[in-house]
Design a protein around this motif. Structure first.
Motif, mmCIF file in Angstrom:
data_model
loop_
_atom_site.group_PDB
_atom_site.id
_atom_site.type_symbol
_atom_site.label_atom_id
_atom_site.label_comp_id
_atom_site.label_asym_id
_atom_site.label_seq_id
_atom_site.Cartn_x
_atom_site.Cartn_y
_atom_site.Cartn_z
ATOM 1 N N GLU A 1 0.823 -1.194 0.000
ATOM 2 C CA GLU A 1 0.000 0.000 0.000
ATOM 3 C C GLU A 1 0.862 1.251 0.000
ATOM 4 O O GLU A 1 2.039 1.207 0.332
ATOM 5 C CB GLU A 1 -0.893 -0.002 1.259
ATOM 6 C CG GLU A 1 -1.770 -1.241 1.364
ATOM 7 C CD GLU A 1 -2.163 -1.551 2.803
ATOM 8 O OE1 GLU A 1 -1.452 -1.096 3.720
ATOM 9 O OE2 GLU A 1 -3.147 -2.263 2.991
ATOM 10 N N ASN A 2 0.233 2.381 -0.361
ATOM 11 C CA ASN A 2 0.923 3.668 -0.326
ATOM 12 C C ASN A 2 1.074 4.076 1.135
ATOM 13 O O ASN A 2 0.228 4.737 1.707
ATOM 14 C CB ASN A 2 0.113 4.710 -1.107
ATOM 15 C CG ASN A 2 0.750 6.083 -1.044
ATOM 16 O OD1 ASN A 2 1.954 6.227 -0.840
ATOM 17 N ND2 ASN A 2 -0.069 7.111 -1.226
ATOM 18 N N ARG A 3 2.191 3.647 1.708
ATOM 19 C CA ARG A 3 2.403 3.874 3.130
ATOM 20 C C ARG A 3 3.869 4.210 3.381
ATOM 21 O O ARG A 3 4.764 3.607 2.796
ATOM 22 C CB ARG A 3 2.025 2.624 3.925
ATOM 23 C CG ARG A 3 2.063 2.806 5.434
ATOM 24 C CD ARG A 3 2.010 1.467 6.152
ATOM 25 N NE ARG A 3 0.953 0.581 5.735
ATOM 26 C CZ ARG A 3 -0.302 0.645 6.133
ATOM 27 N NH1 ARG A 3 -0.688 1.596 6.973
ATOM 28 N NH2 ARG A 3 -1.187 -0.225 5.706
ATOM 29 N N ILE A 4 4.117 5.181 4.228
ATOM 30 C CA ILE A 4 5.478 5.521 4.638
ATOM 31 C C ILE A 4 5.494 5.542 6.162
ATOM 32 O O ILE A 4 4.800 6.342 6.786
ATOM 33 C CB ILE A 4 5.905 6.904 4.109
ATOM 34 C CG1 ILE A 4 5.713 6.987 2.593
ATOM 35 C CG2 ILE A 4 7.359 7.187 4.472
ATOM 36 C CD1 ILE A 4 5.884 8.383 2.047
ATOM 37 N N VAL B 1 -3.538 3.566 10.057
ATOM 38 C CA VAL B 1 -4.916 3.898 9.702
ATOM 39 C C VAL B 1 -5.019 4.426 8.270
ATOM 40 O O VAL B 1 -4.065 5.002 7.727
ATOM 41 C CB VAL B 1 -5.484 4.914 10.719
ATOM 42 C CG1 VAL B 1 -4.896 6.295 10.486
ATOM 43 C CG2 VAL B 1 -7.003 4.930 10.688
ATOM 44 N N TYR B 2 -6.190 4.236 7.648
ATOM 45 C CA TYR B 2 -6.432 4.630 6.254
ATOM 46 C C TYR B 2 -7.040 6.032 6.208
ATOM 47 O O TYR B 2 -8.028 6.331 6.876
ATOM 48 C CB TYR B 2 -7.386 3.632 5.597
ATOM 49 C CG TYR B 2 -7.715 3.924 4.154
ATOM 50 C CD1 TYR B 2 -6.711 4.185 3.228
ATOM 51 C CD2 TYR B 2 -9.033 3.915 3.709
ATOM 52 C CE1 TYR B 2 -7.009 4.436 1.896
ATOM 53 C CE2 TYR B 2 -9.340 4.151 2.379
ATOM 54 C CZ TYR B 2 -8.323 4.420 1.475
ATOM 55 O OH TYR B 2 -8.633 4.669 0.165
ATOM 56 N N TYR B 3 -6.412 6.892 5.377
ATOM 57 C CA TYR B 3 -6.857 8.280 5.268
ATOM 58 C C TYR B 3 -7.495 8.590 3.918
ATOM 59 O O TYR B 3 -7.572 9.748 3.515
ATOM 60 C CB TYR B 3 -5.676 9.224 5.499
ATOM 61 C CG TYR B 3 -5.230 9.296 6.942
ATOM 62 C CD1 TYR B 3 -5.848 10.147 7.851
ATOM 63 C CD2 TYR B 3 -4.186 8.493 7.395
ATOM 64 C CE1 TYR B 3 -5.443 10.207 9.173
ATOM 65 C CE2 TYR B 3 -3.775 8.544 8.717
ATOM 66 C CZ TYR B 3 -4.405 9.400 9.603
ATOM 67 O OH TYR B 3 -4.009 9.463 10.924
ATOM 68 N N GLY B 4 -7.969 7.567 3.232
ATOM 69 C CA GLY B 4 -8.640 7.792 1.956
ATOM 70 C C GLY B 4 -7.663 8.013 0.814
ATOM 71 O O GLY B 4 -6.461 8.231 1.001
ATOM 72 N N ASP B 5 -8.177 7.943 -0.408
ATOM 73 C CA ASP B 5 -7.409 8.212 -1.625
ATOM 74 C C ASP B 5 -6.147 7.352 -1.698
ATOM 75 O O ASP B 5 -5.087 7.812 -2.137
ATOM 76 C CB ASP B 5 -7.056 9.699 -1.730
ATOM 77 C CG ASP B 5 -6.687 10.098 -3.154
ATOM 78 O OD1 ASP B 5 -7.379 9.669 -4.091
ATOM 79 O OD2 ASP B 5 -5.683 10.821 -3.335
ATOM 80 N N GLN B 6 -6.239 6.104 -1.259
ATOM 81 C CA GLN B 6 -5.136 5.137 -1.295
ATOM 82 C C GLN B 6 -3.931 5.563 -0.469
ATOM 83 O O GLN B 6 -2.806 5.118 -0.723
ATOM 84 C CB GLN B 6 -4.696 4.872 -2.745
ATOM 85 C CG GLN B 6 -5.803 4.362 -3.654
ATOM 86 C CD GLN B 6 -6.479 3.116 -3.093
ATOM 87 O OE1 GLN B 6 -5.806 2.161 -2.774
ATOM 88 N NE2 GLN B 6 -7.803 3.136 -2.997
ATOM 89 N N ALA B 7 -4.148 6.395 0.529
ATOM 90 C CA ALA B 7 -3.063 6.842 1.409
ATOM 91 C C ALA B 7 -3.211 6.161 2.764
ATOM 92 O O ALA B 7 -4.193 6.390 3.486
ATOM 93 C CB ALA B 7 -3.087 8.350 1.574
ATOM 94 N N TYR B 8 -2.241 5.341 3.115
ATOM 95 C CA TYR B 8 -2.254 4.611 4.378
ATOM 96 C C TYR B 8 -1.180 5.203 5.292
ATOM 97 O O TYR B 8 -0.011 5.284 4.931
ATOM 98 C CB TYR B 8 -1.977 3.128 4.146
ATOM 99 C CG TYR B 8 -3.076 2.423 3.393
ATOM 100 C CD1 TYR B 8 -4.047 1.690 4.061
ATOM 101 C CD2 TYR B 8 -3.148 2.501 2.007
ATOM 102 C CE1 TYR B 8 -5.057 1.038 3.368
ATOM 103 C CE2 TYR B 8 -4.145 1.858 1.299
ATOM 104 C CZ TYR B 8 -5.108 1.128 1.986
ATOM 105 O OH TYR B 8 -6.111 0.493 1.301
#
Length: 800
Positions: free
Chosen positions: A83-86, A199-206
């Protein structure tokens, strides 16, 4: 009565809710392992037993299972993910963001032990009356729920993922017990850090870092009160409160969060009022979503490693399919240490960009691969391009992220003819007759060793030189050092073009699509085929390693989260040519740097021994230098990224400018690529001991020679028969002035002796004039015999 009947389920739910509340409260007061004091009745006892039987040990975060790709010194290159996560530590998340999330999700987060009794009581009553199980989850409980769901999804267990979010008292009780366990074993800051990263913040941003960059183009450490409130509000309903999809709802939710922050003393009235005045659309600075390697300090090498892990046979231990391997890489918590030397990488990048500016408008590209001889370790891999604009790795095969074919490699191919000749027993000072040609006047090879032969050509093959030279005997050292095309062509014919191509393959050269170099004499001799910098660096490393070829590999080790090593096959190393041949070739290839060589003046071969070869392709389309010391093998490619225009006309490097190196009317491999190689290798070799290649053995110097029978003044047919009886083959290669009768054999190439089975070139006598039509053989093309090697007003330019 009907109304009362309809209310019975609600009353039962209310009673059950109070039983559960009593049970939980008693458990929390008396300890999780003992029955609740004061709980009475069978329902309470069943609830206590049920609660006590629930699992309690909880693994905090799937984020701890992220893999790491490291360089050879342990520095982080990338964190592979699904996922798009940093992931960032709490200290890199602004206090405003921490407070905003606590304010809207769990105001008493710092006070409770996993369960907020006040909120839980309110929710039980509400749920019992309304029929839905909702609300009351503390931030810790939410963290538990999301973690369970994430872990299940990563396992591919959809049922478990659904169970993690199912609306039921059983799920809530399990979540609660896990939450208490988490609170017992981790600090509040650790829990908050895990939550904000998960946590998930919408728009594929984790996670908050990815969200901050995605929506605002800032790091989480720089989030202000308004930005923090907007993000914190998204969590409850990531689609409904997505500021890109529903800005009005997102703004209303943001303002609720801001108000709550002010009420709790997390933000001043002044700051809240200022934040509320900014419309959500004006806050957004949408950024493109970046993948794993876009974020890497070494994006091209990162992408190569990811592709290598998924596709290399060496990495089969990670999974049977690329998909299975990728899943393990992304989710397995692996530590993948690579062979990349960060200092060498930095130095190589600096040098290639000095010659080829990134984002230049001249269609110029540049790439460097550095390999350790004898191990195959890739120590550096750079190129002069922008990963944001192109992800094609110019150093490697297509399967690992490269282009479909690679680039023509020009006269770097002549090394393989030289190696083949030495391997067949040609002595170190061996000579062959070299046909004469100029830049404008080609020599045409017509013999049956060329036309229609295996690995030959389908028509007579014309070869030019970069300046007028030939028509005489020439040694191996002179031919390779000056990179004479007709020398290389004749040598290839003598040793057999199929044999040269076999040598090329054994030493690791193939096209970027994984297929062998097409078997033609032009590809064997002049590098008309295509390959990659990594292949050539690996092939030349074979010579530096005494004839041992090692498949290039970027992976040093792989370990699991519990630090257990994953065993995988070492890079395959095979002795493909003899050490005698390799050492003799290195001795001759030193001449490239000496006076008259195509890279003369670029490297002090006496101060630090090195060997190498320039390469220039047709129409000066590409320029190469591949060279090595005993410790390092480096290939430098500088050329036209787009090879030809839409009509197929090749672009040229001539007349182009090369950064710090200047502009050149004519560009050869020795013009820019060789100086870049020298500058790079000088930096890469700093601190390394000075070593020389082993001296050629006496066997290599003598070769495996057999005396050539005397065929002077014999007819072509008679000479051929005599040579064949002695174990040689023969072909007419040209004419020389001689006292022998016109059309008879006046000499051979080589003369005196030759390796067993070699092709002997027959030099026919032209007598006092040109041979007549009746006397002349069908194959050779007469060449001037009185012409001297061409000279220009300045030294000959570097050759192909």
């Amino acid at each position: 009565m009907d109304g009362r009947a309809h209310n019975i389920p609600a009353v039962l739910r209310l009673l059950l809710g109070f039983v559960v509340l009593s049970t939980v409260a008693g458990l929390l007061l008396a300890g999780l392992a003992v029955p609740a004091i004061g709980a009475t009745g069978q329902a309470a006892k069943s609830g206590v037993d049920f609660f006590n039987d629930l699992p309690s040990d909880f693994t905090v975060s799937p984020l701890a299972q992220q893999s790491k790709i490291l360089d050879a010194q342990g520095q982080l290159i990338a964190n592979p993910y699904d996922e798009n996560r940093i992931i960032v530590p709490l200290k890199k998340i602004s206090p405003a963001m921490q407070n905003a999330q606590i304010a809207i999700e769990d105001a008493r987060f710092r006070e409770h032990g996993g369960l907020d009794l006040r909120g839980f009581t309110r929710a039980v009553v509400s749920n019992a009356q309304g029929g839905d199980v909702q609300g009351a989850s503390t931030l810790t409980q939410q963290y538990v729920k999301i973690t369970l769901q994430e872990n299940a999804l990563r396992r591919g267990d959809k049922a478990a993922a659904e169970a993690a979010t199912k609306k039921s008292y059983a799920r809530k009780l399990q979540e609660l017990k896990y939450a208490v366990n988490v609170e017992e074993n981790y600090t509040k800051d650790q829990i908050l850090e895990g939550y904000l990263n998960l946590v998930y913040y919408g728009d594929q941003a984790y996670g908050v870092e990815a969200a901050a960059l995605n929506y605002f183009g800032v790091h989480a450490s720089r989030l202000n009160v308004g930005q923090a409130a907007l993000l914190a509000g998204i969590v409850q309903q990531p689609t409904a409160y997505n500021p890109l999809l529903n800005p009005d709802q997102a703004q209303a939710r943001r303002d609720v969060v801001l108000t709550r922050m002010q009420q709790l003393g997390f933000a001043s009235a002044k700051d809240v009022a200022a934040a509320k005045k900014i419309p959500v659309p004006k806050m957004i600075k949408k950024q493109p979503v970046k993948g794993v390697c876009h974020r890497s300090s070494q994006p091209y090498f990162c992408a190569y490693v990811m592709a290598y892990l998924q596709n290399s046979p060496q990495m089969a231990v990670l999974g049977k399919t690329p998909e299975a391997r990728l899943k393990r890489i992304n989710q397995g918590g692996l530590t993948i240490r690579t062979t990349l030397n960060p200092t060498m990488q930095k130095d190589a990048q600096t040098e290639i960009e000095r010659a080829v500016p990134v984002n230049n408008k001249s269609n110029l590209g540049g790439a460097i691969s550095v390999v350790e001889p004898g191990t195959g370790k890739i120590l550096a891999m750079v190129q002069a391009s922008d990963f944001e604009k192109t992800q094609t790795n110019l150093n490697v095969d297509k399967v690992y992220g490269g282009g479909p074919y690679g680039y023509q490699f020009g006269s770097t191919a002549k090394v393989f003819g030289l190696v083949t000749a030495l391997e067949q027993g040609m002595p170190l000072d061996g000579k062959i007759y070299v046909p004469f040609a100029t830049a404008k006047k080609e020599y045409v090879f017509k013999s049956d060793k060329v036309v229609g032969a295996p690995c030959g050509a389908d028509k007579p093959w014309g070869v030019t030189n970069d300046y007028a030279i030939g028509g005489r005997q020439m040694s191996l050292g002179e031919g390779i050092g000056k990179s004479i095309n007709t020398w290389a062509a004749q040598l290839t014919i003598d040793v057999g073009p199929c044999n040269v191509l076999d040598t090329m393959k054994k030493m690791g050269v193939h096209m970027a699509n994984g297929q062998d170099i097409y078997r033609s004499i032009s590809n064997a001799t002049l590098g008309s085929g295509t390959t990659t910098p990594l292949d050539l660096a690996s092939a030349y490393a074979t010579l530096a390693a005494g004839g041992k070829h090692c498949e290039p590999s970027p992976i040093a080790s792989i370990t699991t989260p519990d630090r257990k090593a994953i065993t995988f096959p070492a890079a395959k190393c095979t002795q493909v040519i003899s050490a005698d041949t390799a050492n003799a070739a290195s001795y001759l290839l030193k001449g490239t740097f000496r006076s008259g060589g195509t890279a003369q003046g670029t490297w002090n071969v006496d101060a630090r021994p090195a060997a190498g070869k320039t390469g220039t392709t047709e129409k000066h389309n590409q320029g190469w230098f591949v060279g090595y010391t005993p410790q390092l093998a480096t290939a430098v490619w500088i050329g036209n990224v787009q090879v030809a225009d839409k009509n197929g006309t090749l672009y040229s490097l001539n007349g182009k400018c090369f950064g710090d190196y200047g502009c050149f009317r004519e560009v050869f491999g020795g013009t820019v690529s060789a100086p870049v190689w020298a500058a790079t290798m000088k930096k890469l070799s700093e601190g390394m001991p000075v070593k020389d290649f082993p001296a050629p053995s006496e066997k290599a110097r003598r070769g495996n020679l057999v005396d050539i029978p005397n065929v002077y003044a014999r007819s072509v047919s008679s000479a051929t028969r005599i040579l064949q009886d002695a174990g040689f083959s023969a072909q007419v290669v040209g004419y020389i002035s001689s006292n022998a009768p016109n059309g008879t054999v006046a000499g051979t190439s080589p003369s005196g002796s030759a390796p067993q089975g070699a092709t002997i070139g027959l030099l026919l006598s032209s007598g006092s004039g040109q041979a007549s039509a009746a006397q002349a053989p069908q194959q050779p093309q007469p060449q001037p015999t009185t012409a001297k090697p061409g000279r220009t007003k300045k030294p000959p330019p570097p050759n192909k």
